[in-house]
Every structure is written in structure tokens, then in C-alpha cells.
Design a protein around this motif. Structure first.
Motif, PDB file in Angstrom:
ATOM      1  N   LEU A  68      40.978  78.218  50.467  1.00 25.45           N
ATOM      2  CA  LEU A  68      40.661  76.907  51.026  1.00 25.45           C
ATOM      3  C   LEU A  68      40.577  76.992  52.536  1.00 25.45           C
ATOM      4  CD1 LEU A  68      42.944  74.383  49.077  1.00 25.45           C
ATOM      5  CD2 LEU A  68      40.622  75.146  48.539  1.00 25.45           C
ATOM      6  N   ASP A  69      39.510  76.459  53.092  1.00 26.74           N
ATOM      7  CA  ASP A  69      39.464  76.286  54.532  1.00 26.74           C
ATOM      8  C   ASP A  69      40.574  75.307  54.920  1.00 26.74           C
ATOM      9  OD1 ASP A  69      37.715  76.614  57.099  1.00 26.74           O
ATOM     10  OD2 ASP A  69      38.114  74.458  56.944  1.00 26.74           O
ATOM     11  N   GLU A  70      41.166  75.515  56.080  1.00 22.39           N
ATOM     12  CA  GLU A  70      42.275  74.648  56.509  1.00 22.39           C
ATOM     13  C   GLU A  70      41.872  73.174  56.539  1.00 22.39           C
ATOM     14  OE1 GLU A  70      45.440  74.163  60.231  1.00 22.39           O
ATOM     15  OE2 GLU A  70      44.260  76.004  60.044  1.00 22.39           O
ATOM     16  N   SER A  71      40.567  72.918  56.711  1.00 21.32           N
ATOM     17  CA  SER A  71      40.089  71.533  56.735  1.00 21.32           C
ATOM     18  C   SER A  71      40.380  70.799  55.429  1.00 21.32           C
ATOM     19  CB  SER A  71      38.588  71.504  57.022  1.00 21.32           C
ATOM     20  OG  SER A  71      37.865  72.214  56.025  1.00 21.32           O
ATOM     21  N   CYS A  72      40.453  71.524  54.304  1.00 25.64           N
ATOM     22  CA  CYS A  72      40.779  70.895  53.023  1.00 25.64           C
ATOM     23  C   CYS A  72      42.176  70.280  53.058  1.00 25.64           C
ATOM     24  CB  CYS A  72      40.702  71.920  51.892  1.00 25.64           C
ATOM     25  SG  CYS A  72      39.087  72.667  51.642  1.00 25.64           S
ATOM     26  N   LEU A  73      43.084  70.937  53.794  1.00 27.73           N
ATOM     27  CA  LEU A  73      44.462  70.463  53.883  1.00 27.73           C
ATOM     28  C   LEU A  73      44.613  69.359  54.917  1.00 27.73           C
ATOM     29  CD1 LEU A  73      46.287  73.927  53.886  1.00 27.73           C
ATOM     30  CD2 LEU A  73      45.550  72.576  51.906  1.00 27.73           C
ATOM     31  N   ARG A  74      43.794  69.416  55.954  1.00 30.98           N
ATOM     32  CA  ARG A  74      43.940  68.482  57.075  1.00 30.98           C
ATOM     33  C   ARG A  74      43.237  67.156  56.849  1.00 30.98           C
ATOM     34  NH1 ARG A  74      47.970  70.166  60.590  1.00 30.98           N
ATOM     35  NH2 ARG A  74      47.813  72.422  60.911  1.00 30.98           N
ATOM     36  N   ARG A  75      42.268  67.130  55.954  1.00 29.94           N
ATOM     37  CA  ARG A  75      41.494  65.904  55.737  1.00 29.94           C
ATOM     38  C   ARG A  75      42.250  64.967  54.810  1.00 29.94           C
ATOM     39  NH1 ARG A  75      35.687  65.391  52.566  1.00 29.94           N
ATOM     40  NH2 ARG A  75      35.394  63.151  52.864  1.00 29.94           N
ATOM     41  N   PRO A  76      42.673  63.787  55.290  1.00 35.40           N
ATOM     42  CA  PRO A  76      43.387  62.852  54.420  1.00 35.40           C
ATOM     43  C   PRO A  76      42.447  62.233  53.382  1.00 35.40           C
ATOM     44  CG  PRO A  76      43.742  62.349  56.754  1.00 35.40           C
ATOM     45  CD  PRO A  76      42.592  63.299  56.671  1.00 35.40           C
ATOM     46  N   ALA A 124      53.611  78.435  52.467  1.00 31.21           N
ATOM     47  CA  ALA A 124      54.504  77.991  53.544  1.00 31.21           C
ATOM     48  C   ALA A 124      53.817  76.933  54.410  1.00 31.21           C
ATOM     49  CB  ALA A 124      54.947  79.175  54.391  1.00 31.21           C
ATOM     50  N   MET A 125      52.512  77.120  54.681  1.00 33.85           N
ATOM     51  CA  MET A 125      51.769  76.130  55.467  1.00 33.85           C
ATOM     52  C   MET A 125      51.747  74.781  54.762  1.00 33.85           C
ATOM     53  SD  MET A 125      47.741  76.053  56.629  1.00 33.85           S
ATOM     54  CE  MET A 125      47.905  77.098  58.079  1.00 33.85           C
ATOM     55  N   ILE A 126      51.510  74.803  53.459  1.00 29.59           N
ATOM     56  CA  ILE A 126      51.464  73.555  52.698  1.00 29.59           C
ATOM     57  C   ILE A 126      52.824  72.859  52.709  1.00 29.59           C
ATOM     58  CG2 ILE A 126      51.166  72.593  50.387  1.00 29.59           C
ATOM     59  CD1 ILE A 126      49.039  74.764  49.936  1.00 29.59           C
ATOM     60  N   LYS A 127      53.873  73.626  52.556  1.00 30.83           N
ATOM     61  CA  LYS A 127      55.217  73.041  52.558  1.00 30.83           C
ATOM     62  C   LYS A 127      55.547  72.425  53.914  1.00 30.83           C
ATOM     63  CE  LYS A 127      57.171  75.874  48.846  1.00 30.83           C
ATOM     64  NZ  LYS A 127      58.157  76.922  48.477  1.00 30.83           N
ATOM     65  N   GLN A 128      55.076  73.053  54.990  1.00 26.93           N
ATOM     66  CA  GLN A 128      55.292  72.491  56.318  1.00 26.93           C
ATOM     67  C   GLN A 128      54.496  71.190  56.496  1.00 26.93           C
ATOM     68  OE1 GLN A 128      54.270  76.112  58.578  1.00 26.93           O
ATOM     69  NE2 GLN A 128      56.293  76.005  59.483  1.00 26.93           N
ATOM     70  N   LYS A 147      56.258  68.386  54.891  1.00 26.45           N
ATOM     71  CA  LYS A 147      57.414  67.942  55.685  1.00 26.45           C
ATOM     72  C   LYS A 147      56.986  67.270  56.990  1.00 26.45           C
ATOM     73  CE  LYS A 147      60.530  71.612  54.042  1.00 26.45           C
ATOM     74  NZ  LYS A 147      61.300  72.828  54.446  1.00 26.45           N
ATOM     75  N   GLY A 148      55.698  67.380  57.326  1.00 27.53           N
ATOM     76  CA  GLY A 148      55.220  66.791  58.555  1.00 27.53           C
ATOM     77  C   GLY A 148      55.547  67.585  59.781  1.00 27.53           C
ATOM     78  N   THR A 149      55.742  68.895  59.611  1.00 25.25           N
ATOM     79  CA  THR A 149      56.123  69.747  60.744  1.00 25.25           C
ATOM     80  C   THR A 149      54.949  70.556  61.295  1.00 25.25           C
ATOM     81  OG1 THR A 149      56.839  71.496  59.225  1.00 25.25           O
ATOM     82  CG2 THR A 149      58.510  69.932  59.995  1.00 25.25           C
ATOM     83  N   LEU A 150      53.746  70.303  60.775  1.00 27.55           N
ATOM     84  CA  LEU A 150      52.562  71.012  61.274  1.00 27.55           C
ATOM     85  C   LEU A 150      51.553  69.991  61.779  1.00 27.55           C
ATOM     86  CD1 LEU A 150      51.469  73.973  58.963  1.00 27.55           C
ATOM     87  CD2 LEU A 150      52.088  74.049  61.363  1.00 27.55           C
TER      88      LEU A 150
END
Length: 276
Positions: free
Chosen positions: A165-173, A266-270, A273-276
């Protein structure tokens, strides 16, 4: 048999469905009238579906699955060919995906369908309908197709599934915070399965990223390769091995550059938690 029409499965999705229906019928030695009687329709209707003159309805496909004992395979094929809101090539890709031994996905911007939670899929579809891109009926078909694809992937024996997954998949609400949290939980669950590999391609890759658009690659049981690439307005299915191999090479290069599975989780878990 004099008026028997020869079928070309490459002609269209309807022709492929019709050929499959005919093969299943003839394997059992049934005439079109006999199959019609078993399914509660006329032999003329069976003939029209087999020759592609009439598309199979979802009800027809479900009845055929019950009659032949094909476990939903005809329903999936029917649902795929009825997708009027999808780009060219994707309905055919879906029929191959349901039989693939290995599935490789690279997605940008949104979660791939086989990983979307129902809540994520519904929220994404609702916005598309709201913008007038598709009708509510097409939206319902999209969500049903996602559920069908996930059911096909979760079959036994299970295919090997590689996802980057491109990081954009995780960042896009998409939807609200609860929808995204549920979707992140789904990704972590997916990464823990024995037949999966999950990675994130971070923004930090920059120009080292060998792929910039979504790409799906299938390895079939006979080791034949099928790819599906998509841009904003076009989709292209490729079944020539010589054309797919360079895409597979680029995919392997992407995997080498992407985060490891452990670092991706680990990135997803962060993010949860709202730490990224």
C-alpha cells in the motif's frame, strides 16, 4: 445441433458466462429444456443466456449455482459482468482473481477492495454516489462485488496474497475515525495471516518508487500471468506473459524498497494511537 452457435469466450464477459453455462449443462448431459425445467425457466431463456443474447441476472446466476452445485462461482461471474460503473477490463480481472494461486496488489489512495471493511467500502461508495459519479444502484453493486471478491479470496486452499500500500492509502481519511480505526485493525489482522505478505511504501521512497499507479498481478494455477493496471479513466487487462513480466519485475523492486511487514504494521499501530 444443426443450429448450434459456436461461442467465443474472448468476445465479451456475457460470452464467457454463456460458454461456462453451456459446458456445465453438457457435462451433465442435459438439454436446454431440461436445465430450464430444473431452474424454473424456459429452454429459450437458457439458449439466450448461453449465446450472449441475454445477460444473466443475479437471480438466474444464483439459480444456476444451486442447480450445478458450483458454490457461488456463477453468481460472482454474473455480478462482475454486470458492473456498469467499473473501468474496462476490471470485471474480467475479477473472474481471474477468484481462481488465482497468487495475488499481488499495489494500491494508491484507497484501500484495495479485498481488504476493505464493510464500513470503509460503504463510506467510500456513498461519497462516490453523492458526487454523481455512479448511481445508488451501481453503488450497491460495487459493495456487493467487494464482498464477493473477499469471499473468493478467503477460499480453500487460500491463495498467496501480497499487498503493498502506498502511504497515501493510510493517510486518506474515509468515513469517520471509527471507520478508519476498524480499517486499520483489518490491515493488522490481514498481516498476521499465514498466506499473506503486507507492506507499506512510504512517502520517503520518493523517486525510488518503481510504480506510481495501482497495479494488480495474478499468477494462475498453471503459472500463467495476468495483470490489471488502472489510471483515472482507463483500465487495462493484460494476459500476454511477455508484457506482464516487466510489471512483475517492477513489483518485486517495489517490495524491496517498501517497509518490512513488521515496520508496516508498526506504522499502522502508531497511526491508530495518533502518534504519527
Amino acid at each position: 445441433m444443426v443450429n448450434r452457435k459456436e461461442l467465443n469466450p474472448e468476445e465479451s464477459p456475457k460470452a464467457r458466462f454463456g460458454q461456462r453455462l453451456r459446458l456445465l449443462r453438457e457435462e451433465r448431459g442435459w438439454t436446454q429444456e431440461e436445465l430450464g425445467t430444473r431452474m424454473g425457466c424456459s429452454g429459450t431463456h437458457i439458449s439466450a443466456v448461453e449465446t450472449g443474447r441475454r445477460p444473466p441476472t443475479l437471480r438466474f446466476a444464483r439459480g444456476a449455482d444451486r442447480t450445478f452445485g458450483t458454490g457461488g462461482k456463477l453468481e460472482r461471474q454474473s455480478l462482475a459482468l454486470r458492473q456498469t460503473a467499473l473501468l474496462e477490463g476490471f470485471p474480467e480481472y475479477v473472474t481471474h482473481e477468484a481462481r488465482a494461486a497468487e495475488i499481488r496488489l499495489y494500491e494508491v489512495g484507497v484501500m484495495p477492495g479485498i481488504l476493505q471493511t464493510p464500513e470503509y467500502a460503504s463510506a467510500l461508495t456513498a461519497r462516490t454516489v453523492e458526487r454523481g459519479v455512479i448511481t445508488p444502484e451501481q453503488g450497491e453493486e460495487r459493495n456487493a462485488l467487494i464482498a464477493m471478491r473477499q469471499g473468493a479470496v478467503n477460499r480453500t486452499p487460500a491463495p498467496l496474497v501480497f499487498v503493498v500500500l502506498d502511504e497515501s492509502c493510510l493517510r486518506r481519511p474515509v468515513g469517520n475515525a471509527a471507520v478508519m480505526d476498524g480499517q486499520f485493525a483489518r490491515l493488522v489482522e490481514f498481516a498476521g495471516l499465514p498466506n499473506t505478505v503486507f507492506q507499506v511504501a512510504p512517502f520517503a521512497l520518493g523517486d525510488r518508487r518503481p510504480l506510481s499507479l495501482p497495479l494488480y498481478i495474478l499468477t494462475m494455477e498453471n503459472r500463467a500471468l495476468v495483470s490489471y493496471a488502472e489510471s483515472a479513466q482507463r483500465g487495462q487487462l493484460e494476459r500476454e506473459t511477455a508484457s506482464v513480466v516487466p510489471l512483475l519485475t517492477a513489483y518485486h523492486q517495489l517490495q524491496a524498497e517498501a517497509l518490512s511487514q513488521a515496520d508496516s504494521v508498526a506504522m499502522i499501530k502508531q497511526l491508530r494511537k495518533g502518534t504519527l
